[in-house]
Scaffold this active site. Structure first.
Site, PDB file in Angstrom:
ATOM      1  N   THR A  50      -8.833   3.733   6.528  1.00  0.00           N
ATOM      2  CA  THR A  50      -8.569   2.323   6.840  1.00  0.00           C
ATOM      3  C   THR A  50      -7.121   2.100   7.256  1.00  0.00           C
ATOM      4  O   THR A  50      -6.688   0.955   7.400  1.00  0.00           O
ATOM      5  CB  THR A  50      -8.891   1.429   5.629  1.00  0.00           C
ATOM      6  OG1 THR A  50      -8.178   1.906   4.485  1.00  0.00           O
ATOM      7  CG2 THR A  50     -10.380   1.431   5.335  1.00  0.00           C
ATOM      8  N   ASN A 109      -3.337   9.772   2.186  1.00  0.00           N
ATOM      9  CA  ASN A 109      -3.802   9.066   3.381  1.00  0.00           C
ATOM     10  C   ASN A 109      -4.089  10.020   4.538  1.00  0.00           C
ATOM     11  O   ASN A 109      -5.227  10.168   4.947  1.00  0.00           O
ATOM     12  CB  ASN A 109      -2.772   8.024   3.836  1.00  0.00           C
ATOM     13  CG  ASN A 109      -3.146   6.615   3.435  1.00  0.00           C
ATOM     14  OD1 ASN A 109      -4.118   6.399   2.725  1.00  0.00           O
ATOM     15  ND2 ASN A 109      -2.367   5.646   3.883  1.00  0.00           N
ATOM     16  N   ASP A 110      -3.033  10.661   5.048  1.00  0.00           N
ATOM     17  CA  ASP A 110      -3.235  11.454   6.255  1.00  0.00           C
ATOM     18  C   ASP A 110      -2.086  12.415   6.530  1.00  0.00           C
ATOM     19  O   ASP A 110      -0.973  12.261   6.030  1.00  0.00           O
ATOM     20  CB  ASP A 110      -3.436  10.541   7.481  1.00  0.00           C
ATOM     21  CG  ASP A 110      -2.389   9.445   7.591  1.00  0.00           C
ATOM     22  OD1 ASP A 110      -1.212   9.709   7.316  1.00  0.00           O
ATOM     23  OD2 ASP A 110      -2.755   8.308   7.938  1.00  0.00           O
ATOM     24  N   SER A 148      -5.682   6.010  11.026  1.00  0.00           N
ATOM     25  CA  SER A 148      -6.881   6.516  11.692  1.00  0.00           C
ATOM     26  C   SER A 148      -7.726   5.375  12.250  1.00  0.00           C
ATOM     27  O   SER A 148      -8.223   5.445  13.377  1.00  0.00           O
ATOM     28  CB  SER A 148      -7.706   7.362  10.721  1.00  0.00           C
ATOM     29  OG  SER A 148      -8.892   7.822  11.321  1.00  0.00           O
ATOM     30  N   ASP A 204       0.817  -1.213   0.000  1.00  0.00           N
ATOM     31  CA  ASP A 204       0.000   0.000   0.000  1.00  0.00           C
ATOM     32  C   ASP A 204       0.851   1.263   0.000  1.00  0.00           C
ATOM     33  O   ASP A 204       0.488   2.267  -0.618  1.00  0.00           O
ATOM     34  CB  ASP A 204      -0.923   0.000   1.226  1.00  0.00           C
ATOM     35  CG  ASP A 204      -2.125  -0.901   1.029  1.00  0.00           C
ATOM     36  OD1 ASP A 204      -2.576  -1.053  -0.123  1.00  0.00           O
ATOM     37  OD2 ASP A 204      -2.621  -1.453   2.017  1.00  0.00           O
ATOM     38  N   ASP A 257      -1.207  11.879  22.491  1.00  0.00           N
ATOM     39  CA  ASP A 257       0.057  11.560  21.833  1.00  0.00           C
ATOM     40  C   ASP A 257       0.144  12.210  20.462  1.00  0.00           C
ATOM     41  O   ASP A 257       1.240  12.351  19.909  1.00  0.00           O
ATOM     42  CB  ASP A 257       0.198  10.046  21.663  1.00  0.00           C
ATOM     43  CG  ASP A 257       0.718   9.360  22.920  1.00  0.00           C
ATOM     44  OD1 ASP A 257       1.020  10.069  23.897  1.00  0.00           O
ATOM     45  OD2 ASP A 257       0.807   8.124  22.922  1.00  0.00           O
TER      46      ASP A 257
END
Length: 268
Positions: free
Chosen positions: A165, A124-125, A168, A51, A154
């Site tokens: 997925t 993604n993030d 997160s 991925d 944190d």
């Protein structure tokens, strides 16, 4: 058809799989190049790996409007369009018998002391996390100039539907279908009994700030690929990117079938 092939040779088995892919493309009469410096002259990109490989290639290719097919040589391959035992379906790809899924991306702009210090795009993030000292940090989230949350934790994850997925979800966030246009904010190990994820529509703009003691470093990670130091004078502006990541889909299975196969069934 002209195809750019990007294998991640750090993954086990990728070398052999790449040879098989190139043999298939040759037999199909496709024109290809391995690891080209740019992709804007290509019809599509093929990412060979897990991925992380698909994410990296898709994000870079999206800046030139080139779609990406992920071929899974890793463990999960949630973003992959094909498994390594499905290379016969490359014939459909070369014929153009596929659809392209447009995945929303985030833009993260770093403001240091009131001056823009960089702009990044995430598939993604974007993750704010503490440094190497095990101390909580204070993270403030604002939307449209109003406080959304002040969290001691944190860290904090701002995720796209595609990234829901990934980290997160591991932090307790919701799973979102990737055809949504929204983003979700999820705290990492919050020092609270009530903190939960919050989903925002993609037309919103968020601002995040952090504070910590002088002995603790804080970083912003973009798709796990780069790490940017942030401090009390840093503002992180999150909004929907003007770019989308275009992922090639060959098989008919939908997101929920893939979710069940890749995540739920593997855990049982």
């Amino acid at each position: 058809m002209k195809i750019a092939v990007f294998p991640n040779m750090n993954n086990d088995g990728v070398n052999k799989l790449t040879d098989e892919i190139l043999s298939q493309l040759t037999a199909l009469g496709a024109d290809y190049e391995v690891d080209p410096s740019e992709v804007k002259e290509f019809d599509l990109s093929i990412a060979v790996g897990g991925d992380g490989t698909t994410l990296s290639v898709a994000k870079k290719s999206s800046l030139d409007g080139v779609p990406t097919l992920g071929i899974n040589a890793g463990r999960l391959g949630f973003m992959s369009g094909l498994e390594k035992n499905e290379l016969s379906l490359l014939a459909e790809v070369v014929k153009g018998n596929y659809i392209v899924e447009k995945r929303m991306m985030l833009k993260a702009e770093i403001i240091q002391n009131g001056v823009s210090a960089g702009e990044y795009h995430c598939l993604n993030d974007a993750v704010i996390s503490r440094g190497d000292i095990a101390r909580l940090i204070d993270i403030n989230v604002f939307c449209e100039g109003r406080t959304v949350t002040n969290t001691r934790a944190d860290g904090m994850i701002v995720s796209t539907p595609t990234g829901s997925t990934a980290y997160s979800m591991a932090a307790g966030g919701p799973v979102l279908s990737p055809d949504n246009f929204c983003f979700v904010v999820t705290p990492i190990c919050p020092h609270s009994l009530v903190n939960r994820s919050i989903v925002f529509s993609s037309d919103k703009e968020l601002m995040l700030t952090v504070s910590s003691d002088k002995n603790n470093n804080v970083y912003l990670s973009i798709d796990g690929e780069c790490s940017i130091p942030v401090d009390i004078n840093t503002q992180i502006i999150i909004s929907k990117s003007d770019f989308t990541a275009d992922l090639i889909k060959v098989k008919p299975d939908n997101f929920y079938e893939i979710l069940n196969k890749k995540i739920i069934e593997r855990r049982n």
